[in-house]
Design a protein around this motif. Structure first.
Motif, PDB file in Angstrom:
ATOM      1  N   ILE A   1       2.972  85.149  31.457  1.00 36.43           N
ATOM      2  CA  ILE A   1       3.918  84.240  32.119  1.00 36.43           C
ATOM      3  C   ILE A   1       5.244  84.959  32.347  1.00 36.43           C
ATOM      4  N   LYS A   2       5.661  85.735  31.347  1.00 39.99           N
ATOM      5  CA  LYS A   2       6.916  86.489  31.483  1.00 39.99           C
ATOM      6  C   LYS A   2       6.845  87.471  32.654  1.00 39.99           C
ATOM      7  N   ASP A   3       5.728  88.211  32.729  1.00 41.71           N
ATOM      8  CA  ASP A   3       5.577  89.213  33.793  1.00 41.71           C
ATOM      9  C   ASP A   3       5.562  88.554  35.170  1.00 41.71           C
ATOM     10  N   LEU A   4       4.794  87.455  35.273  1.00 44.70           N
ATOM     11  CA  LEU A   4       4.669  86.788  36.573  1.00 44.70           C
ATOM     12  C   LEU A   4       6.000  86.194  37.018  1.00 44.70           C
ATOM     13  N   LYS A   5       6.750  85.740  36.028  1.00 44.37           N
ATOM     14  CA  LYS A   5       8.053  85.154  36.324  1.00 44.37           C
ATOM     15  C   LYS A   5       8.965  86.181  36.980  1.00 44.37           C
ATOM     16  N   LYS A   6       8.861  87.420  36.493  1.00 41.46           N
ATOM     17  CA  LYS A   6       9.682  88.482  37.082  1.00 41.46           C
ATOM     18  C   LYS A   6       9.332  88.650  38.551  1.00 41.46           C
ATOM     19  N   GLU A   7       8.035  88.592  38.848  1.00 37.91           N
ATOM     20  CA  GLU A   7       7.606  88.808  40.226  1.00 37.91           C
ATOM     21  C   GLU A   7       7.872  87.587  41.112  1.00 37.91           C
ATOM     22  N   TYR A   8       7.516  86.388  40.617  1.00 38.37           N
ATOM     23  CA  TYR A   8       7.591  85.192  41.459  1.00 38.37           C
ATOM     24  C   TYR A   8       8.925  84.466  41.368  1.00 38.37           C
ATOM     25  N   GLU A   9       9.705  84.796  40.373  1.00 35.78           N
ATOM     26  CA  GLU A   9      11.044  84.224  40.178  1.00 35.78           C
ATOM     27  C   GLU A   9      11.081  82.707  40.097  1.00 35.78           C
ATOM     28  N   PHE A  10      10.060  82.117  39.455  1.00 34.68           N
ATOM     29  CA  PHE A  10      10.124  80.668  39.280  1.00 34.68           C
ATOM     30  C   PHE A  10      10.969  80.316  38.057  1.00 34.68           C
ATOM     31  N   THR A  11      11.463  79.100  38.072  1.00 36.06           N
ATOM     32  CA  THR A  11      12.151  78.555  36.908  1.00 36.06           C
ATOM     33  C   THR A  11      11.076  78.048  35.953  1.00 36.06           C
ATOM     34  N   THR A  12      11.214  78.335  34.670  1.00 37.12           N
ATOM     35  CA  THR A  12      10.170  77.911  33.733  1.00 37.12           C
ATOM     36  C   THR A  12      10.716  76.872  32.761  1.00 37.12           C
ATOM     37  N   ILE A  13       9.967  75.801  32.589  1.00 33.81           N
ATOM     38  CA  ILE A  13      10.281  74.835  31.535  1.00 33.81           C
ATOM     39  C   ILE A  13       9.136  74.920  30.538  1.00 33.81           C
ATOM     40  N   PHE A  14       9.473  75.307  29.329  1.00 35.52           N
ATOM     41  CA  PHE A  14       8.447  75.641  28.356  1.00 35.52           C
ATOM     42  C   PHE A  14       8.482  74.658  27.197  1.00 35.52           C
ATOM     43  N   ILE A  15       7.421  73.860  27.069  1.00 37.84           N
ATOM     44  CA  ILE A  15       7.377  72.883  25.981  1.00 37.84           C
ATOM     45  C   ILE A  15       6.523  73.433  24.857  1.00 37.84           C
ATOM     46  N   THR A  16       7.043  73.391  23.664  1.00 37.19           N
ATOM     47  CA  THR A  16       6.255  73.912  22.545  1.00 37.19           C
ATOM     48  C   THR A  16       6.721  73.363  21.206  1.00 37.19           C
ATOM     49  N   HIS A  17       5.780  73.338  20.247  1.00 39.33           N
ATOM     50  CA  HIS A  17       6.142  73.004  18.863  1.00 39.33           C
ATOM     51  C   HIS A  17       6.647  74.246  18.157  1.00 39.33           C
ATOM     52  N   ASP A  18       6.269  75.397  18.726  1.00 39.24           N
ATOM     53  CA  ASP A  18       6.343  76.645  17.982  1.00 39.24           C
ATOM     54  C   ASP A  18       7.664  77.362  18.248  1.00 39.24           C
ATOM     55  N   LEU A  19       8.550  77.341  17.263  1.00 40.68           N
ATOM     56  CA  LEU A  19       9.860  77.969  17.467  1.00 40.68           C
ATOM     57  C   LEU A  19       9.752  79.482  17.596  1.00 40.68           C
ATOM     58  N   GLY A  20       8.681  80.048  17.062  1.00 38.20           N
ATOM     59  CA  GLY A  20       8.451  81.477  17.227  1.00 38.20           C
ATOM     60  C   GLY A  20       8.254  81.801  18.711  1.00 38.20           C
ATOM     61  N   VAL A  21       7.493  80.944  19.383  1.00 41.89           N
ATOM     62  CA  VAL A  21       7.272  81.101  20.822  1.00 41.89           C
ATOM     63  C   VAL A  21       8.603  80.979  21.561  1.00 41.89           C
ATOM     64  N   VAL A  22       9.381  79.991  21.165  1.00 39.56           N
ATOM     65  CA  VAL A  22      10.679  79.771  21.811  1.00 39.56           C
ATOM     66  C   VAL A  22      11.539  81.022  21.749  1.00 39.56           C
ATOM     67  N   ALA A  23      11.595  81.584  20.531  1.00 41.19           N
ATOM     68  CA  ALA A  23      12.458  82.755  20.340  1.00 41.19           C
ATOM     69  C   ALA A  23      12.019  83.899  21.240  1.00 41.19           C
ATOM     70  N   SER A  24      10.704  83.989  21.481  1.00 43.94           N
ATOM     71  CA  SER A  24      10.249  85.155  22.240  1.00 43.94           C
ATOM     72  C   SER A  24      10.279  84.950  23.751  1.00 43.94           C
ATOM     73  N   VAL A  25      10.303  83.715  24.247  1.00 41.39           N
ATOM     74  CA  VAL A  25      10.246  83.569  25.709  1.00 41.39           C
ATOM     75  C   VAL A  25      11.501  83.013  26.380  1.00 41.39           C
ATOM     76  N   SER A  26      12.332  82.241  25.662  1.00 41.44           N
ATOM     77  CA  SER A  26      13.265  81.424  26.434  1.00 41.44           C
ATOM     78  C   SER A  26      14.696  81.946  26.491  1.00 41.44           C
ATOM     79  N   ASP A  27      15.426  81.470  27.494  1.00 46.48           N
ATOM     80  CA  ASP A  27      16.858  81.754  27.608  1.00 46.48           C
ATOM     81  C   ASP A  27      17.653  80.663  26.897  1.00 46.48           C
ATOM     82  N   ARG A  28      17.255  79.408  27.176  1.00 48.34           N
ATOM     83  CA  ARG A  28      17.960  78.288  26.551  1.00 48.34           C
ATOM     84  C   ARG A  28      16.948  77.360  25.906  1.00 48.34           C
ATOM     85  N   VAL A  29      17.439  76.584  24.959  1.00 48.00           N
ATOM     86  CA  VAL A  29      16.563  75.696  24.208  1.00 48.00           C
ATOM     87  C   VAL A  29      17.193  74.313  24.130  1.00 48.00           C
ATOM     88  N   ALA A  30      16.364  73.286  24.326  1.00 46.31           N
ATOM     89  CA  ALA A  30      16.811  71.918  24.060  1.00 46.31           C
ATOM     90  C   ALA A  30      15.945  71.358  22.948  1.00 46.31           C
TER      91      ALA A  30
END
Ligand SMILES: Nc1ncnc2c1ncn2[C@@H]1O[C@H](COP(=O)(O)OP(=O)(O)OP(=O)(O)O)[C@@H](O)[C@H]1O
Ligand SMILES: [Mg+2]
Length: 498
Positions: free
Chosen positions: A337-366
């Protein structure tokens, strides 16, 4: 981040559900800007409202759900006002795509993978329709908004009349429906409705005329474009014929031009295989012919991502896309998802329980709790300087952060029930840090920095200073280690694949 452009602006959004003759309020007055190109993570316990919140962006609330207040502005349109599926079709999937935890939510088990992908490409590849839609969208939206305002006003008037009659009946028990006072209330409401109608009638004919005119102009333009393409195609073909071109060369010329109008079968297949390659399906030419059951869970999720990308969406909502996958596959999908985002430049909204995932993928967190965003900020804000006791609790329960011998803290009690009205801070009954006021008054969103906000009375200048739980102090080092081990896993996963 440099100057931020807003992709989706949510203001005062409230969502309710009708259930057993009652209304529950599941999203409670949420406001949030999501920026173009960012990865915005939403975290929180099960039932906090993460999915319901984002489902409103694509009109996917279940039948008994409704938006009771607020707006969701995207490309100048208020998504909260869309009522018909026909209108959603131009947005859902095309502009805002969603992938879910279970890839089979988005796949048909009876159809070959390649067919599903190429049909999607064809469906969204009608250039003429796209051109037409874009040319008329401004006028269409203006007309829709005016009509929507009118309906909202009617709703408000009806509500007002109902309340007035209710109050009157309370004050005068036994009052009859044909009493002059009740008649008077109804008369006033009727007058107000007439005024609202008049107001609409003043603007509607012009707006309708504008829309009709732009529709006509668009039809004309699209026809012209199509005729031009076809004329060019015929010219090139007859020249090629005169030069003795082969049948295949002629077909190629035809395909080249028809490309500009719609996606042909041949082209869709080539594009589909290319997309499968992009999402790293090995042997895409062969796998193209397989059915979903012949794919593993991780591969199915890759296909779903490919299908989502087929429409080149501006926003990709990922609702727990890796929760059902094992850790290695999970890291691969995140990396994809990270790689494709670089190419396609979409905005990503990432829902997860896993804060480890959050730390590794996101710019901002709510952080969501009880149907509200109770804290938000950059990843660093949330992990290094968390301010809300709920965020503390969430971080403290992260297994990745515990050292040997540390005791993990589990959040005691249950999330609030939406059936009854929530008073004060929704987290107060479960919080070790709750103060008296938390049970009485809802805290406002306090600003901590330009990027960081939290909704807790602890940030009020009058509140006593409290210490965060020990486990989540010196987070920087711990997060660093977690990230390193995730990176390492991605590296190992890549190595085994190659
Ligand atoms: N169709 C529905 N009717 C009634 N209540 C609903 C409906 N859909 C969702 N809810 C309620 O809305 C609340 C929020 O649900 P939502 O699915 O957004 O939670 P979530 O944060 O995504 O949880 P999870 O992490 O389990 O996916 C829950 O209490 C849920 O029971
Ligand atoms: Mg959910």
């Amino acid at each position: 981040m440099a100057e931020k452009e807003i992709e989706i602006k949510v203001s005062n959004l409230s969502v309710g559900f009708h259930l057993h003759g009652q209304e529950s309020h599941v999203i409670r007055n949420v406001s949030m800007d999501i920026y173009k190109g960012e990865t915005f993570a939403i975290v929180g316990e099960s039932g906090s409202g993460k999915s319901v919140f984002t489902k409103t962006f694509t009109g996917m609330l279940e039948q008994n759900g409704f938006i009771s207040n607020g707006s969701i502005i995207f490309e100048g349109r208020d998504l909260a006002k869309i009522r018909t599926n026909k209108e959603w079709i131009s947005i859902r999937g095309r502009k805002i795509a969603t992938i879910f935890q279970d890839p089979m939510t988005s796949l048909n088990p009876l159809l070959r993978i390649g067919y599903q992908l190429s049909e999607t490409l064809k469906l969204h590849g009608n250039q003429l329709q796209k051109m037409h839609d874009e040319l008329v969208s401004k006028e269409l939206v203006a007309l829709r908004l005016a009509e929507e305002d009118y309906y909202q006003e009617l709703k408000a008037i009806a509500q007002e009349q109902q309340n007035a009659i209710k109050n009157l009946k309370k004050e005068n028990p036994g009052i009859k429906n044909n009493d002059s006072k009740i008649k008077e209330i109804k008369l006033v409401a009727k007058q107000k409705c007439n005024e609202a109608k008049e107001k609409l009638n003043k603007v509607r004919p012009q707006l309708k005329a504008d829309y009709k005119a732009s529709n006509k102009a668009a039809t004309e333009k699209v026809r012209e474009f199509k005729n031009n393409v076809l004329a060019e195609m015929r010219k090139e073909m007859s020249e090629a014929k005169a030069n003795g071109a082969s049948r295949k060369e002629l077909i190629d010329i035809k395909e080249k031009h028809k490309r500009r109008l719609k996606v042909t079968n041949r082209q869709a297949k080539a594009e589909a295989i290319e997309l499968l390659r992009k999402v790293k399906i090995p042997n895409p030419e062969q796998r193209y012919r397989d059915f979903p059951f012949q794919y593993s869970g991780g591969m199915r999720q890759r296909v779903v991502i490919a299908i989502a990308l087929a429409c080149k969406p501006k926003v990709l909502i990922c609702d727990e896309p890796t929760t059902a996958l094992d850790v290695t596959v999970q890291t691969q999908i995140l990396q994809l998802i990270k790689d494709l985002k670089k190419e396609y430049e979409f905005t990503t909204i990432f829902i997860t329980h896993d804060l480890g995932v959050v730390a590794s993928v996101s710019d901002r967190v709510a952080v969501m709790y009880g149907g509200q965003i109770i804290e938000y900020g950059t990843v660093e804000d949330i992990f290094y300087q968390p301010a809300h006791p709920y965020t503390w609790a969430l971080l403290s329960s992260l297994p990745q952060l515990a050292n040997d011998g540390d005791e993990l803290i589990y959040i005691k009690g249950n999330p609030p029930s939406f059936g009854k009205e929530i008073v004060g801070d929704a987290f107060a009954p479960r919080s070790d840090y709750a103060m008296k006021i938390d049970f009485i008054k809802e805290p406002p969103m306090f600003k901590i920095s330009d990027t960081h906000y939290a909704k807790t009375w602890l940030l009020d200048p009058r509140a006593p200073k409290v210490k965060k739980p020990k486990l989540i102090r010196n987070m920087e080092e711990k997060i660093h280690n977690t990230m390193n081990s995730m990176q390492q896993k991605v590296g190992e996963a890549d190595a085994t694949r190659k």
